[in-house]
Design a protein around this motif. Sequence first.
Motif, PDB file in Angstrom:
ATOM      1  N   GLY A 117      11.304  -0.875  -4.686  1.00 55.74           N
ATOM      2  CA  GLY A 117      12.416  -1.594  -4.070  1.00 55.74           C
ATOM      3  C   GLY A 117      11.968  -2.907  -3.461  1.00 55.74           C
ATOM      4  N   ASP A 118      10.788  -2.905  -2.843  1.00 50.73           N
ATOM      5  CA  ASP A 118      10.266  -4.140  -2.261  1.00 50.73           C
ATOM      6  C   ASP A 118       9.918  -5.146  -3.349  1.00 50.73           C
ATOM      7  N   TRP A 119       9.358  -4.656  -4.474  1.00 55.76           N
ATOM      8  CA  TRP A 119       9.055  -5.552  -5.596  1.00 55.76           C
ATOM      9  C   TRP A 119      10.326  -6.241  -6.076  1.00 55.76           C
ATOM     10  N   LYS A 120      11.398  -5.475  -6.221  1.00 51.54           N
ATOM     11  CA  LYS A 120      12.658  -6.042  -6.709  1.00 51.54           C
ATOM     12  C   LYS A 120      13.198  -7.093  -5.743  1.00 51.54           C
ATOM     13  N   LEU A 121      13.185  -6.786  -4.457  1.00 49.80           N
ATOM     14  CA  LEU A 121      13.708  -7.724  -3.465  1.00 49.80           C
ATOM     15  C   LEU A 121      12.814  -8.953  -3.320  1.00 49.80           C
ATOM     16  N   SER A 122      11.532  -8.812  -3.650  1.00 51.98           N
ATOM     17  CA  SER A 122      10.594  -9.925  -3.521  1.00 51.98           C
ATOM     18  C   SER A 122      10.797 -10.981  -4.595  1.00 51.98           C
ATOM     19  N   HIS A 123      11.366 -10.579  -5.737  1.00 50.80           N
ATOM     20  CA  HIS A 123      11.485 -11.497  -6.868  1.00 50.80           C
ATOM     21  C   HIS A 123      12.924 -11.860  -7.234  1.00 50.80           C
ATOM     22  N   PHE A 124      13.880 -11.061  -6.792  1.00 47.35           N
ATOM     23  CA  PHE A 124      15.256 -11.288  -7.216  1.00 47.35           C
ATOM     24  C   PHE A 124      16.193 -11.257  -6.017  1.00 47.35           C
ATOM     25  N   VAL A 125      17.241 -12.056  -6.081  1.00 50.60           N
ATOM     26  CA  VAL A 125      18.226 -12.059  -5.003  1.00 50.60           C
ATOM     27  C   VAL A 125      19.007 -10.756  -5.043  1.00 50.60           C
ATOM     28  N   SER A 126      19.477 -10.330  -3.896  1.00 56.00           N
ATOM     29  CA  SER A 126      20.135  -9.028  -3.788  1.00 56.00           C
ATOM     30  C   SER A 126      21.439  -8.946  -4.571  1.00 56.00           C
ATOM     31  N   SER A 127      22.021 -10.098  -4.930  1.00 54.42           N
ATOM     32  CA  SER A 127      23.302 -10.083  -5.642  1.00 54.42           C
ATOM     33  C   SER A 127      23.154  -9.735  -7.121  1.00 54.42           C
ATOM     34  N   ILE A 128      21.915  -9.759  -7.631  1.00 45.59           N
ATOM     35  CA  ILE A 128      21.698  -9.443  -9.048  1.00 45.59           C
ATOM     36  C   ILE A 128      21.847  -7.945  -9.279  1.00 45.59           C
ATOM     37  N   THR A 129      22.585  -7.585 -10.317  1.00 42.53           N
ATOM     38  CA  THR A 129      22.765  -6.180 -10.674  1.00 42.53           C
ATOM     39  C   THR A 129      21.727  -5.777 -11.716  1.00 42.53           C
ATOM     40  N   PHE A 130      21.040  -4.677 -11.466  1.00 39.24           N
ATOM     41  CA  PHE A 130      20.019  -4.191 -12.383  1.00 39.24           C
ATOM     42  C   PHE A 130      20.557  -3.028 -13.205  1.00 39.24           C
ATOM     43  N   LYS A 154       0.847  -1.198   0.000  1.00 42.65           N
ATOM     44  CA  LYS A 154       0.000   0.000   0.000  1.00 42.65           C
ATOM     45  C   LYS A 154       0.879   1.242   0.000  1.00 42.65           C
ATOM     46  N   SER A 155       0.300   2.322  -0.509  1.00 43.83           N
ATOM     47  CA  SER A 155       0.952   3.624  -0.458  1.00 43.83           C
ATOM     48  C   SER A 155      -0.147   4.672  -0.340  1.00 43.83           C
ATOM     49  N   LEU A 156       0.202   5.863   0.060  1.00 44.34           N
ATOM     50  CA  LEU A 156      -0.803   6.905   0.256  1.00 44.34           C
ATOM     51  C   LEU A 156      -1.447   7.335  -1.056  1.00 44.34           C
ATOM     52  N   SER A 157      -0.731   7.188  -2.158  1.00 38.31           N
ATOM     53  CA  SER A 157      -1.258   7.612  -3.458  1.00 38.31           C
ATOM     54  C   SER A 157      -1.879   6.470  -4.255  1.00 38.31           C
ATOM     55  N   GLY A 158      -1.518   5.224  -3.914  1.00 35.45           N
ATOM     56  CA  GLY A 158      -1.954   4.093  -4.719  1.00 35.45           C
ATOM     57  C   GLY A 158      -1.046   3.857  -5.910  1.00 35.45           C
ATOM     58  N   TRP A 159       0.018   4.652  -6.020  1.00 34.06           N
ATOM     59  CA  TRP A 159       0.996   4.501  -7.096  1.00 34.06           C
ATOM     60  C   TRP A 159       2.267   3.868  -6.537  1.00 34.06           C
ATOM     61  N   PHE A 160       3.094   3.374  -7.439  1.00 36.88           N
ATOM     62  CA  PHE A 160       4.393   2.861  -7.027  1.00 36.88           C
ATOM     63  C   PHE A 160       5.316   4.032  -6.688  1.00 36.88           C
ATOM     64  N   ASP A 161       6.112   3.853  -5.649  1.00 37.13           N
ATOM     65  CA  ASP A 161       7.151   4.816  -5.312  1.00 37.13           C
ATOM     66  C   ASP A 161       8.453   4.043  -5.127  1.00 37.13           C
ATOM     67  N   HIS A 162       9.508   4.733  -4.708  1.00 41.70           N
ATOM     68  CA  HIS A 162      10.800   4.054  -4.598  1.00 41.70           C
ATOM     69  C   HIS A 162      10.775   2.950  -3.545  1.00 41.70           C
TER      70      HIS A 162
END
Length: 229
Positions: free
Chosen positions: A60-73, A48-56
């Motif tokens: 960031g949580d989406w990225k950590l939820s699907h990929f290991v931290s060692s992956i470089t984006f 959830k967020s106050l705007s209903g939009w994605f923010d940083h």
Amino acid sequence: MNSSKSSTSVMFAASADGNVLPPYIVYKAQNLYESWTIGGVKGARYNKSLSGWFDHITFGDWKLSHFVSSITFHLFFLPPNSTHMTQPLDVAFFRPLKGAWRKILEKWKMREGRKAASIPKDKFPHMLKDLMMKIEDNKAANVKAGFRKSGIYPLNRHEVLSRLPQMSDEIEATEAAEHVSRAVVEVLKDLRYSTTPNTQRKRKKIVVTAGKSVIGADFQAEEEETERQ
């Protein structure tokens, strides 16, 4: 019809081999409730967020939820106003998805959603699951076509260049008056003033670290056990 400024964002991500990650949903809210996460797509995550939009934070949580931290984006910015030709999901995935979603909304609005200004958050996971089931058969093929037509995979810049509009193809658009029949007006009145009851699931607040998402499966078993009792 009723209107509302309530917002819900959904992140879709896919790879060139046609694989689509489970969706990531962001509600416009200060708190997150269990009923907003149950009965949805397997593996989907909710935040959830106050705007209903994605923010940083949510990104960031989406990225950590699907990929290991060692992956470089490596993030690449697409040219302005070009996503309809250069963004794979815009090219071939979102159009059939939006078409299927529109049919689901129309069906819901004609029934239990007659008087609702927006989709109740406890209904959204079920409707999103229905959507993903409807596009399942062509999902991978559409994603692959999007990567191919955008020239990303296989790498081929001519895929995009060949679809750039030519001056000779430009046709001046004309405006046409829209006529709404009495039948349409009656349907809209029926949708707005129907007495069909609108029931919502009892909400239970989720205690979660700020910025962290949750998955519906965490609460599904608990709810089923409660119903059996």
